[in-house]
Design a protein around this motif. Sequence first.
Motif, mmCIF file in Angstrom:
data_model
loop_
_atom_site.group_PDB
_atom_site.id
_atom_site.type_symbol
_atom_site.label_atom_id
_atom_site.label_comp_id
_atom_site.label_asym_id
_atom_site.label_seq_id
_atom_site.Cartn_x
_atom_site.Cartn_y
_atom_site.Cartn_z
ATOM 1 N N LEU A 51 1.063 -0.681 0.482
ATOM 2 C CA LEU A 51 -0.363 0.150 -0.020
ATOM 3 C C LEU A 51 0.961 1.009 -0.677
ATOM 4 N N ARG A 52 0.635 1.687 -0.502
ATOM 5 C CA ARG A 52 1.139 3.242 -0.616
ATOM 6 C C ARG A 52 0.323 4.403 -0.119
ATOM 7 N N TRP A 53 -0.693 4.487 0.378
ATOM 8 C CA TRP A 53 -1.061 5.490 0.471
ATOM 9 C C TRP A 53 -2.408 4.845 1.449
ATOM 10 N N ILE A 54 -2.449 5.249 3.241
ATOM 11 C CA ILE A 54 -3.840 5.320 3.121
ATOM 12 C C ILE A 54 -4.212 6.290 5.049
ATOM 13 N N THR A 55 -5.586 6.344 4.908
ATOM 14 C CA THR A 55 -6.880 7.372 5.003
ATOM 15 C C THR A 55 -7.148 6.740 6.553
ATOM 16 N N LEU A 56 -7.217 7.129 7.613
ATOM 17 C CA LEU A 56 -7.595 6.629 8.699
ATOM 18 C C LEU A 56 -8.420 7.917 9.206
ATOM 19 N N SER A 57 -9.792 7.291 9.552
ATOM 20 C CA SER A 57 -10.544 7.599 10.595
ATOM 21 C C SER A 57 -11.860 7.044 11.345
ATOM 22 N N GLY A 58 -13.216 7.468 11.251
ATOM 23 C CA GLY A 58 -13.698 7.136 12.672
ATOM 24 C C GLY A 58 -14.962 6.684 12.272
ATOM 25 N N GLY A 59 -16.243 6.714 13.122
ATOM 26 C CA GLY A 59 -15.632 7.540 14.043
ATOM 27 C C GLY A 59 -15.294 9.197 14.040
ATOM 28 N N GLU A 60 -13.943 9.029 15.449
ATOM 29 C CA GLU A 60 -13.533 10.608 15.666
ATOM 30 C C GLU A 60 -12.525 9.460 15.607
ATOM 31 N N PRO A 61 -11.293 9.587 14.765
ATOM 32 C CA PRO A 61 -10.168 8.858 15.314
ATOM 33 C C PRO A 61 -8.815 9.050 15.865
ATOM 34 N N LEU A 62 -9.021 11.370 16.524
ATOM 35 C CA LEU A 62 -8.308 10.876 17.671
ATOM 36 C C LEU A 62 -9.040 10.720 19.080
ATOM 37 N N MET A 63 -9.824 9.718 19.114
ATOM 38 C CA MET A 63 -10.205 9.438 20.429
ATOM 39 C C MET A 63 -9.963 7.741 20.397
ATOM 40 N N ARG A 64 -8.691 7.471 19.624
ATOM 41 C CA ARG A 64 -7.611 6.532 20.073
ATOM 42 C C ARG A 64 -6.720 7.068 20.316
ATOM 43 N N GLU A 65 -5.979 6.281 21.667
ATOM 44 C CA GLU A 65 -5.113 7.036 22.393
ATOM 45 C C GLU A 65 -3.615 6.606 21.389
ATOM 46 N N ASP A 66 -3.355 6.005 20.941
ATOM 47 C CA ASP A 66 -2.530 4.810 20.087
ATOM 48 C C ASP A 66 -2.614 6.083 18.754
ATOM 49 N N LEU A 67 -3.402 6.574 17.925
ATOM 50 C CA LEU A 67 -2.992 7.346 17.140
ATOM 51 C C LEU A 67 -1.805 7.794 16.446
ATOM 52 N N PRO A 68 -1.226 8.279 17.538
ATOM 53 C CA PRO A 68 -0.040 9.187 16.590
ATOM 54 C C PRO A 68 0.952 7.665 16.415
ATOM 55 N N LEU A 69 1.068 6.887 17.412
ATOM 56 C CA LEU A 69 1.875 5.256 17.372
ATOM 57 C C LEU A 69 1.197 4.740 16.156
ATOM 58 N N LEU A 70 0.014 4.535 15.894
ATOM 59 C CA LEU A 70 -0.467 3.803 14.174
ATOM 60 C C LEU A 70 0.090 4.762 12.786
ATOM 61 N N VAL A 71 0.489 5.891 13.271
ATOM 62 C CA VAL A 71 0.864 6.674 12.291
ATOM 63 C C VAL A 71 2.086 6.690 11.913
ATOM 64 N N ARG A 72 2.971 6.726 13.158
ATOM 65 C CA ARG A 72 4.773 6.747 13.502
ATOM 66 C C ARG A 72 5.233 5.086 12.326
ATOM 67 N N LYS A 73 4.619 4.291 12.812
ATOM 68 C CA LYS A 73 4.701 2.836 12.085
ATOM 69 C C LYS A 73 4.107 2.804 10.570
ATOM 70 N N PHE A 74 2.726 3.475 10.073
ATOM 71 C CA PHE A 74 2.843 3.291 9.389
ATOM 72 C C PHE A 74 4.146 3.973 8.225
ATOM 73 N N VAL A 75 4.006 5.554 8.354
ATOM 74 C CA VAL A 75 5.633 6.240 7.936
ATOM 75 C C VAL A 75 6.628 5.043 8.076
ATOM 76 N N SER A 76 7.305 4.311 9.325
ATOM 77 C CA SER A 76 8.430 3.610 9.254
ATOM 78 C C SER A 76 8.558 2.512 8.117
ATOM 79 N N ARG A 77 6.627 2.466 7.758
ATOM 80 C CA ARG A 77 7.065 0.972 6.441
ATOM 81 C C ARG A 77 6.824 2.122 5.398
#
Length: 478
Positions: A51-77
């Motif tokens: 995959l090249r791009w991912i869109t994270l949505s919800g709900g309200e995605p910022l209600m997941r406290e691990d959102l920044p962690l998921l973003v960083r993991k995606f970016v690292s990959r």
Amino acid sequence: MQSPITAVWEITMGCNMRCGHCGSSCKESLPDELTTDEALSLVDQIADLGLRWITLSGGEPLMREDLPLLVRKFVSRGVVVNIITNGWFIDAKIADELKKSGVSTVAISIDGTEEIHDSIRMKGSFKRIENAIEHLKNAGVKVGAVTTISNKNIDTLPELRRILVNMGVSLWQVQLGQPMGNFKERPQWVCDPEKIDAIIDFCYDTWLEGEITIRPADCVGYYSEKEMIIRQRPEMGGSIWNGCNAGLRNFGILQNGDILGCTSIRDKSFVEGNIRDKSLSEIWNNPGSFAWRRKATKEQLSGDCAICVYGSRCLGGCPNVRLTMGDDINAENLYCSYNLALKGLRERLFQETDHEWLIAQAEQSLRNNDFQTSAFFSARALEIAPENQKALAIKGFAEFMCGNYSLCEAANRKALELYPNDTYAMKGLGLALHKMGDSVQGLKYLEEAAAITNYANADIMHDLNFVRQEMSRGENAS
């Protein structure tokens, strides 16, 4: 199987708002939401799939406290991450955290002027958006906007455009509100099909003004002159509508790990599997997955979509529009600009009684390579003069060029009943049968036409040799 390019992941159903048009009817986070460990594992699976791009949505995605962690993991990959949020929780700290995580674009849902937006979403949310955009800009995050169009806000789109430009928003996606979830309980909000051209006109005018980049979502279309111009822009992919990419180049993920072609489709019968039971790769590469899209054909469609010149390319446009507006994935897309134009043409032609004029217009349409219009003109001419040889010939050719081979067959069979030595009808019937898979019978008609003309007609000989060559390669023979 081709690797997917992009996906949308609803990482939570939890939301602090109760929006009137929410298609997912989001409230609290559900107990079967993927855990952080499961989500991080899925990130790896998504990256491994290419995959090249991912869109994270919800709900309200910022209600997941691990959102920044998921973003960083995606970016690292190496996966580019975009987020869609209602903006309520974004302050300076959150904006900085999103920037540091490596997020590409944060798109904020905004649905009108302050009064309209707050009435749809929550009182005070418009002001929170203004602040959120300022915080994101200060942090150096690219900001976009997403607007769901309904009868509540369609007349205020020009004013909303000015607001977004003044806010410094660079990218704006507009999408057609569809009756599902909370929106289904408010049928008076649903735009009539006739509004689709107004939406396209607005997008076109906004593009001409050039103050903000506007992107009509896949549910807004299709094949009007302005819509085709918009989609051929580089930022829209550079080509006219080529059909929904669900299950072909993109997919959706629900908060519990369910995989489906598109997150807009809420019908559970379209879930292809769950990552708790199978790997993402297994689900994606399963030959039986996404069959509703991967094996879709024009012939499965209904109404004017089934005879449309764009049908094999378009396949009825957005599947979820057809599912929500027509109650069937193969229903006719009444929210298609071209479909509306065809219905308008048919209504106008119903008033016309001069078959000679109709035939002349059908011929002119052929010269302009407007085969769909030619088919409509000749069809009306045949309603008035059903035995007219010229009208039958035009109808057969126009339907063939539209890919409507059974209609082409019918027109040419009718012509041969009336005019048994009509070699043009023989040729047309032979080609139609070949395209429909009966090449042996089709070849007989082509050979008969060639024999009658003493093998001197260049067009007939060309088509005869073409069919013979395809049959020798095993194509369309039966």
